[in-house]
Design an enzyme around this catalytic site. Structure first.
Site, PDB file in Angstrom:
ATOM      1  N   HIS A   1       3.923 -17.392  30.351  1.00  0.00           N
ATOM      2  CA  HIS A   1       4.651 -18.239  29.204  1.00  0.00           C
ATOM      3  C   HIS A   1       4.176 -18.076  27.967  1.00  0.00           C
ATOM      4  O   HIS A   1       4.229 -18.833  27.074  1.00  0.00           O
ATOM      5  CB  HIS A   1       4.557 -19.840  29.717  1.00  0.00           C
ATOM      6  CG  HIS A   1       5.521 -20.026  30.792  1.00  0.00           C
ATOM      7  ND1 HIS A   1       7.050 -20.020  30.435  1.00  0.00           N
ATOM      8  CD2 HIS A   1       5.320 -20.325  32.103  1.00  0.00           C
ATOM      9  CE1 HIS A   1       7.422 -20.541  31.493  1.00  0.00           C
ATOM     10  NE2 HIS A   1       6.696 -20.580  32.505  1.00  0.00           N
TER      11      HIS A   1
ATOM     12  N   LYS B   1      10.332 -12.806  31.383  1.00  0.00           N
ATOM     13  CA  LYS B   1      10.450 -13.991  30.592  1.00  0.00           C
ATOM     14  C   LYS B   1      10.630 -13.381  29.221  1.00  0.00           C
ATOM     15  O   LYS B   1      11.896 -13.083  28.955  1.00  0.00           O
ATOM     16  CB  LYS B   1       9.322 -14.973  30.445  1.00  0.00           C
ATOM     17  CG  LYS B   1       9.134 -15.665  31.966  1.00  0.00           C
ATOM     18  CD  LYS B   1       8.342 -16.643  32.142  1.00  0.00           C
ATOM     19  CE  LYS B   1       8.361 -17.321  33.516  1.00  0.00           C
ATOM     20  NZ  LYS B   1       7.163 -17.217  34.350  1.00  0.00           N
TER      21      LYS B   1
ATOM     22  N   SER C   1       3.269 -24.832  32.111  1.00  0.00           N
ATOM     23  CA  SER C   1       4.599 -24.875  31.973  1.00  0.00           C
ATOM     24  C   SER C   1       5.175 -26.178  32.227  1.00  0.00           C
ATOM     25  O   SER C   1       6.421 -26.266  31.785  1.00  0.00           O
ATOM     26  CB  SER C   1       5.101 -23.752  32.741  1.00  0.00           C
ATOM     27  OG  SER C   1       5.156 -24.067  34.245  1.00  0.00           O
TER      28      SER C   1
HETATM   29  C1  PLP Z   1       7.050 -17.167  35.837  1.00  0.00           C
HETATM   30  C2  PLP Z   1       5.555 -17.219  36.100  1.00  0.00           C
HETATM   31  C3  PLP Z   1       5.126 -16.056  36.958  1.00  0.00           C
HETATM   32  C4  PLP Z   1       5.938 -15.256  37.793  1.00  0.00           C
HETATM   33  O1  PLP Z   1       6.617 -14.321  37.144  1.00  0.00           O
HETATM   34  P1  PLP Z   1       7.531 -13.344  37.697  1.00  0.00           P
HETATM   35  O2  PLP Z   1       7.480 -11.879  36.910  1.00  0.00           O
HETATM   36  O3  PLP Z   1       8.880 -13.715  37.708  1.00  0.00           O
HETATM   37  O4  PLP Z   1       7.317 -12.990  39.138  1.00  0.00           O
HETATM   38  C5  PLP Z   1       3.907 -16.234  37.394  1.00  0.00           C
HETATM   39  N1  PLP Z   1       2.939 -17.144  36.638  1.00  0.00           N
HETATM   40  C6  PLP Z   1       3.299 -17.974  35.917  1.00  0.00           C
HETATM   41  C7  PLP Z   1       2.462 -18.773  35.076  1.00  0.00           C
HETATM   42  C8  PLP Z   1       4.873 -17.834  35.394  1.00  0.00           C
HETATM   43  O5  PLP Z   1       5.178 -18.897  34.661  1.00  0.00           O
END
Ligand code: PLP
Length: 394
Positions: A211, A242, A183
């Protein structure tokens, strides 16, 4: 007693502030969108949300959330295995499995929990975890909770991964663990090569697709679709926080015995409250919308291609290739933060990242594109980035 802790915390806070790493939170007074209101800077165009598909305040999603409150209530006040499983929780798990092309799915309060609760139930000291060096914090924590041997390969480096597969051949079960998308770089893991190596060395493949789920790949299934390895990845974790509405919640999806064991043994699942019905209903709607209306993903891909093309013309170094995470390289920490501030004051909300989040001397501003951005909004961002390049001599 608190006095001595207080003193220590104050010193630590001062150190964080002095190093420029103190995180100030900006207050938004509107729903999440490509246009938002902030208490400090008024209206700004938002280029730093994970709202890739613009579903965070979409009318159909909001209606689905409200309808689920009416039909299934506000909360369950229970973990899943006591009295926290409704028909819609099972329906969402089936819907995610269908969408990803997997056998079964288990929901968690967050993807952080999905990753935190994955390894310890499956592996012990006879096993090995072979992990990409840039993996997400939640994976690092999840791996720490498990007694398996740990091997770390350099980011996206298939030669190094193969070396670690050779080194770990004495272990009973081996699992390769990678983020689907890195990311900070907007780069996509080479899952085709990873799956080929896994086959050669008899290892499992795990991908964290937070992502990607909902928008990467031809029909948005994720990096396994993008890389042509659907059905070859053993375990996928993803988030509902997301692209798929951005509420909250996460999941683990994959082989059915793995999911079954997680339901029996995964601690964040067993000992934490079930997902609220409104989130479940809205997430079901989000998956339905993405599955039935390809134009949502297409507009994200078109916007990403347009923004990447235009920003490249301004002369900045830009990382990644096709992903809506577009890191614009500034290199210098101070300049990166000054430019982000300059853009914010001029109505473009972006965030700079510097050491220790990214390596020393590789500070950057990470732009995130959404389906809901208009050409006018992207043009404004590009022209301000261009002005900043001259003003701050990048
Ligand atoms: C955003 C993210 C998470 C955490 O996700 P949540 O549902 O907000 O806890 C875990 N792994 C990756 C790669 C992320 O980008």
């Amino acid at each position: 007693m608190y006095k001595s802790l207080q003193k220590r915390l104050k010193i630590e806070l001062d150190e964080i502030k002095a190093s420029g790493r103190y995180k100030d939170e900006r207050e938004i007074t509107s729903p999440q969108n490509s246009n938002i209101n902030t208490s400090a800077a008024g209206e700004v165009i938002n280029f730093c949300a994970n709202n890739y598909l613009g579903l965070a305040s979409n009318e159909e999603i909001k209606d689905a959330a409200k309808e689920s409150i009416d039909s299934h209530g506000f909360g369950l006040a229970s973990v899943r295995f006591i009295c926290g499983t409704q028909d819609i929780h099972k329906k969402l798990e089936r819907s995610i499995s269908n969408f990803l092309g997997t056998e079964d799915t288990i929901l968690y309060a967050a993807a952080f929990d999905a990753n935190g609760g994955l390894f310890e139930p499956l592996l012990d000291k006879r096993d090995a975890i072979i992990s990409d060096s840039l993996n997400h914090a939640s994976l690092i924590d999840g791996i720490r909770l498990c007694k398996a041997e740990r091997y770390r390969y350099n980011n996206n480096d298939m030669v190094d991964l193969e070396n670690k597969l050779v080194d770990s051949q004495h272990c009973r079960t081996r699992i390769i663990v990678t983020d689907g998308v890195f990311s900070m770089d907007g780069t996509i893991a080479q899952l085709d090569k990873i799956c080929a190596l896994a086959e050669k060395y008899d290892a499992l493949v795990f991908v964290d697709d937070c992502h990607s789920t909902g928008f990467v790949g031809m029909t948005g299934r994720g990096t396994h679709e993008h890389c042509g390895v659907m059905g070859k990845v053993d375990v996928i974790t993803g988030t509902l926080g997301k692209a798929l509405g951005g509420g909250s919640g996460g999941f683990t999806s994959g082989k059915k015995e793995i999911i079954e064991i997680l339901r029996q043994k995964s601690r964040p699942y067993l000992f934490s409250n079930t997902l609220a019905p409104s989130i479940v209903g809205a997430s079901l709607k989000a998956i339905e919308m993405v599955s039935e209306n390809p134009s949502i993903i297409k507009s994200l891909k078109d916007n990403t291609a347009y923004f990447r093309q235009e920003i490249q013309k301004t002369g900045y170094d830009v990382k990644g290739e096709s992903h809506p995470i577009v890191p614009i390289m500034i290199y210098d920490d101070q300049k990166a933060s000054d430019i982000a501030e300059f853009l914010y004051e001029n109505g473009i909300y972006v965030v700079s990242f510097s050491y220790p989040v990214v390596p020393k001397g590789l500070a950057r501003i990470r732009v995130q594109i959404s389906s809901s951005h208009t050409k006018t909004q992207m043009d404004k961002a590009v022209s301000l980035f261009s002005a900043a390049r001259k003003k701050f001599k990048v």
